[in-house]
Design an enzyme around this catalytic site. Structure first.
Site, PDB file in Angstrom:
ATOM      1  N   ASP A   1       0.823  -1.194   0.000  1.00 45.17           N
ATOM      2  CA  ASP A   1       0.000   0.000   0.000  1.00 45.17           C
ATOM      3  C   ASP A   1       0.868   1.260   0.000  1.00 45.17           C
ATOM      4  O   ASP A   1       1.649   1.492   0.922  1.00 45.17           O
ATOM      5  CB  ASP A   1      -0.875  -0.044   1.257  1.00 45.17           C
TER       6      ASP A   1
ATOM      7  N   THR B   1      -3.197   5.935  -4.234  1.00 42.87           N
ATOM      8  CA  THR B   1      -2.059   6.706  -3.728  1.00 42.87           C
ATOM      9  C   THR B   1      -0.805   6.490  -4.555  1.00 42.87           C
ATOM     10  O   THR B   1      -0.078   7.431  -4.848  1.00 42.87           O
ATOM     11  CB  THR B   1      -1.755   6.337  -2.265  1.00 42.87           C
ATOM     12  N   THR B   2      -0.556   5.237  -4.931  1.00 46.33           N
ATOM     13  CA  THR B   2       0.650   4.963  -5.708  1.00 46.33           C
ATOM     14  C   THR B   2       0.574   5.702  -7.040  1.00 46.33           C
ATOM     15  O   THR B   2       1.551   6.335  -7.476  1.00 46.33           O
ATOM     16  CB  THR B   2       0.784   3.450  -5.952  1.00 46.33           C
TER      17      THR B   2
ATOM     18  N   ASP C   1      -9.293  -0.160   0.891  1.00 49.79           N
ATOM     19  CA  ASP C   1      -9.244   0.315  -0.499  1.00 49.79           C
ATOM     20  C   ASP C   1     -10.556  -0.023  -1.205  1.00 49.79           C
ATOM     21  O   ASP C   1     -11.137   0.805  -1.892  1.00 49.79           O
ATOM     22  CB  ASP C   1      -8.082  -0.341  -1.263  1.00 49.79           C
TER      23      ASP C   1
HETATM   24  P1  ADP Z   1      -2.891   2.603  -6.189  1.00 51.76           P
HETATM   25  O1  ADP Z   1      -2.244   2.853  -4.861  1.00 51.76           O
HETATM   26  O2  ADP Z   1      -2.588   3.705  -7.151  1.00 51.76           O
HETATM   27  O3  ADP Z   1      -4.335   2.283  -6.083  1.00 51.76           O
HETATM   28  P2  ADP Z   1      -2.529  -0.184  -6.861  1.00 51.76           P
HETATM   29  O4  ADP Z   1      -1.324  -0.969  -6.528  1.00 51.76           O
HETATM   30  O5  ADP Z   1      -3.766  -0.436  -6.112  1.00 51.76           O
HETATM   31  O6  ADP Z   1      -2.134   1.337  -6.778  1.00 51.76           O
HETATM   32  O7  ADP Z   1      -2.795  -0.401  -8.409  1.00 51.76           O
HETATM   33  C1  ADP Z   1      -3.855   0.231  -9.065  1.00 51.76           C
HETATM   34  C2  ADP Z   1      -3.715   0.025 -10.545  1.00 51.76           C
HETATM   35  O8  ADP Z   1      -3.806  -1.355 -10.886  1.00 51.76           O
HETATM   36  C3  ADP Z   1      -4.834   0.733 -11.289  1.00 51.76           C
HETATM   37  O9  ADP Z   1      -4.286   1.443 -12.381  1.00 51.76           O
HETATM   38  C4  ADP Z   1      -5.709  -0.424 -11.765  1.00 51.76           C
HETATM   39  O10 ADP Z   1      -6.415  -0.131 -12.949  1.00 51.76           O
HETATM   40  C5  ADP Z   1      -4.690  -1.506 -11.983  1.00 51.76           C
HETATM   41  N1  ADP Z   1      -5.260  -2.857 -12.033  1.00 51.76           N
HETATM   42  C6  ADP Z   1      -6.080  -3.470 -11.150  1.00 51.76           C
HETATM   43  N2  ADP Z   1      -6.396  -4.727 -11.578  1.00 51.76           N
HETATM   44  C7  ADP Z   1      -5.765  -4.897 -12.767  1.00 51.76           C
HETATM   45  C8  ADP Z   1      -5.675  -5.960 -13.719  1.00 51.76           C
HETATM   46  N3  ADP Z   1      -6.314  -7.102 -13.549  1.00 51.76           N
HETATM   47  N4  ADP Z   1      -4.902  -5.767 -14.816  1.00 51.76           N
HETATM   48  C9  ADP Z   1      -4.242  -4.614 -14.990  1.00 51.76           C
HETATM   49  N5  ADP Z   1      -4.272  -3.584 -14.143  1.00 51.76           N
HETATM   50  C10 ADP Z   1      -5.028  -3.710 -13.048  1.00 51.76           C
HETATM   51 MG    MG Z   2      -5.244   0.671  -5.198  1.00 48.13          MG
END
Ligand code: ADP
Ligand code: MG
Length: 537
Positions: free
Chosen positions: A62, A95-96, A387
């Site tokens: 996270d 956040t990322t 989340d």
């Molecule tokens: P954040 O802290 O920004 O929410 P995450 O590590 O939760 O970061 O990653 C979010 C990203 O992962 C988003 O851009 C989302 O669209 C992408 N994502 C989620 N599931 C998938 C998937 N199955 N394939 C590709 N990207 C995905």
């Molecule tokens: Mg996320």
């Protein structure tokens, strides 16, 4: 005063970096922060292990947790951490993405600085691009009504993909959607009404939604029943004790009979309190203050379950869950103020005992009870759940979604580049760099999954050029697919907030051309005295 007298306007301990150096330092620091969390992005993102000075360990994926726990010193890097916090507070996810975007905006700004483009031109271009991008984002969003539960579940699953809850994300998505639908009131969701409690035991799969509240209090007397079925519940905010006479009121008794009479009278008053509770029909009471021993004794005799010294916030949750009303005076107590539950029971685990209030009829506050083998696992599950809760509640409120998996970023980038072509002058370059920065998201998603980012981006761009505006890279099967169709969906609000906060911090950092820091901490330049001129009394 001699002519060569040096003029100090700042304390001697001050460190100062100016102009280009200050800017480059700040950009570097921001880039390092963004780089540090880049590998955690997306479903195949890696985890980070954080170890603090006394050896406590956190394992997490996270963004905001990592940044909060890293010991960050550099002021510009701290500003990056702030955007992660803002993002977390405003929408609870993304956040990322926000931090990576800010890092990339600054990295690209550096290229423009190298081309001797003035920071004000860059910031103007970035502002323009951000406004335009938000407009495109609105245009690309799809409406979703809160009754589309399957869509809501996909949103929850997308939020949890790659987190600790991955293996149980389907079950969790049900829990998330059900709990939000239950506590929402005309489109408003207050996430404080969903309590998350952790229970070390069994496996993550046993995590459950409890239609009620769990409070960390035991019944006041073991003579009370340990379990009550279908009770009426009284919520009382006043103490069930005799009101202590203020000050040092003296009671003089002259004979043992008189003393006994006095004691009897006190007992009678206390007994009457219990009588009132009993007459209301309550079989369980929760009291925000203390409960006198005598009252406890009579309550137990009546088979009434009682807990005392409940926190105010727990009292409010109890009211929302059971439908009862908190009363401050026992004379107000009648059956109409009472709440209901299917069962109230005390459950003991080792040393600790808790009271479970379960099976409430239409609870407006409820509990997700996380099960898990260790604290670390449960903590990461909690972050994943939050989340999911944040994303689904954002959609309930805002009703707008976009395709994830890089789809939205690529489409925004494409449209911004087209927009840039309509501009003239150097701002055009800044808008282009903003558009390029957006591509860093699908780029990192691909890279973190072990795919070749150049191949993926080329393919994605050509699909978007062919009008597939929701084409994204599905990391679970490594195929380029329509993200809305395959259920990789995210709330528009998250992307909106990420754009705003990333642009804001990038611009803020770009505008700084002077960094002053005083090592001594206390030594600030005197203000309003024409500053410090040593030697001039
Ligand atoms: P954040 O802290 O920004 O929410 P995450 O590590 O939760 O970061 O990653 C979010 C990203 O992962 C988003 O851009 C989302 O669209 C992408 N994502 C989620 N599931 C998938 C998937 N199955 N394939 C590709 N990207 C995905
Ligand atoms: Mg996320």
């Amino acid at each position: 005063m001699t002519e060569k007298q040096p003029i100090f306007i700042l304390p001697e301990s001050t460190e100062r970096t100016m102009g280009k150096d200050a800017q480059r330092n700040n950009i570097l620091a921001a880039k390092i922060v963004a780089e540090a969390i880049k590998t955690t992005l997306g479903p195949k993102g890696m985890d980070k292990m954080l170890v603090d000075s006394i050896g406590n360990i956190t394992v997490t994926n996270d963004g905001v947790t990592i940044l909060e726990q890293m010991e960050i010193e550099h002021p510009a890097a701290k500003m990056m951490v702030e955007i992660a916090k803002t993002q977390e507070e405003e929408v609870g996810d993304g956040t990322t993405t926000a931090v990576m975007l800010a890092g990339k905006l600054l990295e690209n700004a550096e290229k423009l600085l190298d081309m001797k483009i003035h920071p004000t031109v860059i910031t103007k271009g970035y502002n323009l691009a951000s406004e335009k991008a938000k407009q495109f984002l609105k245009e690309l969003s799809v409406e979703v009504t809160p009754d589309k539960e399957d869509v809501l579940r996909f949103i929850a699953m997308t939020a949890m993909t790659g987190k600790g809850a991955e293996s149980v994300k389907e079950k969790f998505s049900n829990i998330i959607v059900e709990s939000i639908k239950q506590v929402q009131e005309s489109g408003n969701v207050n996430l404080e009404n969903i309590k998350i409690i952790k229970n070390k035991s069994e496996s993550v799969e046993d995590t459950e939604l409890i239609k009620g509240i769990i409070i960390d209090k035991e019944r006041v007397s073991i003579d009370m029943p340990q379990e009550v079925e279908n009770p009426k519940i009284a919520l009382i905010s006043e103490a069930l004790e005799l009101k202590n006479p203020e000050g040092e009121a003296k009671i003089s008794v002259t004979s043992p009979e008189q003393l006994q009479e006095f004691i009897n009278r006190e007992e009678l008053v206390l007994k009457q309190l219990v009588e009132k509770i009993k007459n209301s029909g309550a079989k369980v009471i929760f009291c925000q203050k203390g409960i006198d021993d005598v009252v406890q004794y009579y309550l137990a005799k009546e088979n009434i379950y009682a807990c005392r010294r409940i926190s105010k916030s727990d009292m409010e949750s109890l009211a929302r869950a059971t439908g009862g009303k908190i009363i401050s005076n026992l004379n107000e107590l009648s059956e109409f103020e009472l709440g209901k539950a299917r069962i109230v029971e005390e459950i003991r685990k080792g040393e600790e005992a808790m009271t479970y209030i379960k099976g409430c009829e239409n609870p407006k506050a409820l509990t997700i009870l996380i099960h898990g083998g260790s604290e670390h696992v449960m903590d990461e599950i909690e972050r994943a759940l939050k989340d999911g809760l944040g994303d689904v509640s954002a959609v309930i409120k805002n009703k707008k979604i976009v395709g994830g998996a890089g789809a939205i970023e690529i489409e925004l980038s494409k449209r911004l580049k087209e927009f840039a072509n309509t501009l003239s002058g150097r701002e055009q370059l800044a808008v282009q760099e903003f558009a390029n920065a957006l591509e860093s998201i699908p780029n990192a998603l691909a890279e973190n999954a072990g795919l070749d980012p150049i191949d993926v981006l080329t393919e994605l761009k050509s699909r978007h050029d062919n009008g597939e505006k929701y084409a994204g890279i599905n990391i679970l099967n490594n195929r380029i697919e329509n993200s809305l169709d395959n259920g990789i969906i995210e709330p528009t609000k998250i992307k909106m907030q990420a754009l705003s906060s990333a642009t804001e911090v990038a611009i803020m950092i770009l505008r700084i051309d002077d960094v002053l820091s005083s090592k001594s901490g206390g030594g600030q330049a005197p203000v309003g005295t024409g500053m410090g001129y040593p030697g001039m009394e």
